[in-house]
Design a protein around this motif. Structure first.
Motif, PDB file in Angstrom:
ATOM      1  N   LYS A 129      63.936  41.330  33.557  1.00  0.00           N
ATOM      2  CA  LYS A 129      63.306  40.138  34.535  1.00  0.00           C
ATOM      3  C   LYS A 129      62.175  39.681  34.073  1.00  0.00           C
ATOM      4  O   LYS A 129      61.329  40.425  33.367  1.00  0.00           O
ATOM      5  N   LEU A 130      61.902  38.332  34.209  1.00  0.00           N
ATOM      6  CA  LEU A 130      60.740  37.733  33.920  1.00  0.00           C
ATOM      7  C   LEU A 130      59.356  38.515  34.280  1.00  0.00           C
ATOM      8  O   LEU A 130      58.507  38.545  33.352  1.00  0.00           O
ATOM      9  N   ASP A 131      59.617  38.864  35.540  1.00  0.00           N
ATOM     10  CA  ASP A 131      58.183  39.731  35.958  1.00  0.00           C
ATOM     11  C   ASP A 131      58.032  40.898  35.141  1.00  0.00           C
ATOM     12  O   ASP A 131      56.634  41.356  34.646  1.00  0.00           O
ATOM     13  N   ALA A 132      59.075  41.620  34.709  1.00  0.00           N
ATOM     14  CA  ALA A 132      58.800  42.935  33.755  1.00  0.00           C
ATOM     15  C   ALA A 132      58.419  42.494  32.528  1.00  0.00           C
ATOM     16  O   ALA A 132      57.600  43.097  31.941  1.00  0.00           O
ATOM     17  N   LEU A 133      58.791  41.373  31.945  1.00  0.00           N
ATOM     18  CA  LEU A 133      58.657  40.788  30.548  1.00  0.00           C
ATOM     19  C   LEU A 133      57.017  40.488  30.811  1.00  0.00           C
ATOM     20  O   LEU A 133      56.024  40.848  29.906  1.00  0.00           O
ATOM     21  N   LEU A 134      56.441  39.751  31.744  1.00  0.00           N
ATOM     22  CA  LEU A 134      55.135  39.580  31.981  1.00  0.00           C
ATOM     23  C   LEU A 134      54.228  40.558  31.875  1.00  0.00           C
ATOM     24  O   LEU A 134      53.260  40.596  31.202  1.00  0.00           O
ATOM     25  N   ARG A 135      54.699  41.797  32.809  1.00  0.00           N
ATOM     26  CA  ARG A 135      53.825  42.963  32.882  1.00  0.00           C
ATOM     27  C   ARG A 135      53.717  43.536  31.600  1.00  0.00           C
ATOM     28  O   ARG A 135      52.543  44.248  31.430  1.00  0.00           O
ATOM     29  N   GLY A 136      54.523  43.464  30.758  1.00  0.00           N
ATOM     30  CA  GLY A 136      54.635  44.422  29.721  1.00  0.00           C
ATOM     31  C   GLY A 136      53.879  43.665  28.417  1.00  0.00           C
ATOM     32  O   GLY A 136      53.831  44.135  27.208  1.00  0.00           O
ATOM     33  N   TRP A 137      53.542  42.187  28.752  1.00  0.00           N
ATOM     34  CA  TRP A 137      53.197  41.513  27.583  1.00  0.00           C
ATOM     35  C   TRP A 137      51.685  42.103  27.080  1.00  0.00           C
ATOM     36  O   TRP A 137      50.629  42.215  28.291  1.00  0.00           O
ATOM     37  N   SER A 138      51.524  42.449  25.870  1.00  0.00           N
ATOM     38  CA  SER A 138      50.028  43.020  25.523  1.00  0.00           C
ATOM     39  C   SER A 138      49.616  42.333  24.230  1.00  0.00           C
ATOM     40  O   SER A 138      50.397  41.800  23.434  1.00  0.00           O
ATOM     41  N   GLY A 139      48.361  42.814  23.797  1.00  0.00           N
ATOM     42  CA  GLY A 139      47.979  42.317  22.594  1.00  0.00           C
ATOM     43  C   GLY A 139      47.744  40.987  22.314  1.00  0.00           C
ATOM     44  O   GLY A 139      47.546  40.008  23.503  1.00  0.00           O
TER      45      GLY A 139
END
Ligand code: SAH
Length: 251
Positions: A157-167
């Motif tokens: 899901k998009l929100d999971a992608l955003l939550r995991g976006w790092s660095g």
């Protein structure tokens, strides 16, 4: 026939096989790969076949046995190491099957490192058959002579992608309501990148706000026309390769 024929011939079949490949260590192929080599390409003993394993690179192998069910190949020479794939991650919302198939195929040809299918509120499609998707990218990689397969993630899901976006990976957000011209943004921010492409119905306002709130996100425009999701995904990948990827170094 020329005195020193090009070897292996350009027409030699190419296949990804499980690795690691090693010189002299026979590989036995069955199923659809044996059918392809034996029945479609009609290889015989001694013929050259190009093998890749997504680990050690590309090998030229010779057919040692060509049976009805199995084909045995012996890798002889490693002709290329596994290529260095530009750090570009295509985060594309799922589309109806034929359109997403096209994204998988073309993104592979264009040289992406990772394909991350996304589920968003306006997605019409909600699933992806992983084996089918894997077969499409593998066939595309064979066709265009990649020595590395793109990583193919399961849909998130998009929100999971955003939550995991790092660095420091930039997330370029293709926003049909406007943004920085994509070529200028890509040229100015070389380095690890991801691009976000919406589904047939686009992103809704809440999604757009959530993406824009991510510190690494940068809204980009792909011009004045509204592109279909698959067109946007393919066009943006080509543009990134030209501005920040491996199209800059020539062939
Ligand atoms: N919301 C649109 C269609 C979305 S197009 C509508 O129904 O009118 C699918 C996706 O392609 C968009 O979410 C966006 O990510 C991308 N896209 C299409 N055209 C674009 C453009 N001109 N600039 C930036 N992104 C675009």
């Amino acid at each position: 026939m020329p005195a020193t024929p090009a070897w292996p011939p350009r027409s030699a079949p190419r296949l990804f096989v499980p690795g690691p490949l090693a010189g002299g260590c026979a590989v036995t192929l069955g199923g659809p790969q044996a059918h392809y080599l034996g029945k479609v390409m009609r290889v015989g003993i001694g013929d050259a076949v190009v093998l890749c394993d997504d680990l050690t690179g590309e090998w030229t192998a010779r057919v040692a046995q060509a049976g009805k069910r199995d084909v045995v190949l012996v890798p002889e020479t490693r002709t290329r190491p596994r290529e260095d794939v530009p750090d570009f991650m295509l985060c594309a919302a799922l589309l109806r099957k034929p359109h997403f198939d096209m994204v998988l195929e073309k993104a592979t040809e264009l040289g992406v490192r990772r394909i991350q299918p996304l589920l968003t509120r306006r997605c019409v499609a909600d699933r992806l058959n992983p084996e089918r998707a894997r077969a499409i990218v593998t066939e595309a990689a064979e066709q265009c002579a990649r020595t590395a397969l793109p990583e193919l993630a399961g849909p998130v899901k998009l929100d999971a992608l955003l939550r995991g976006w790092s660095g420091d990976r930039a997330l370029f957000f293709a926003d049909e309501t406007g943004g920085e011209p994509a070529a200028a943004a890509f040229t100015a921010h070389c380095g690890p990148a991801g691009v976000l492409i919406g589904p047939e119905g686009g992103f809704d306002d809440a999604e757009r706000a959530a993406v824009r709130a991510l510190p690494q996100a940068r809204a980009i425009s792909l011009g004045p026309r509204i592109l279909r999701g698959e067109t946007a995904a393919i066009a943006v990948t080509a543009l990134w390769m030209a501005c920040a990827g491996d199209w800059r170094s020539g062939g």
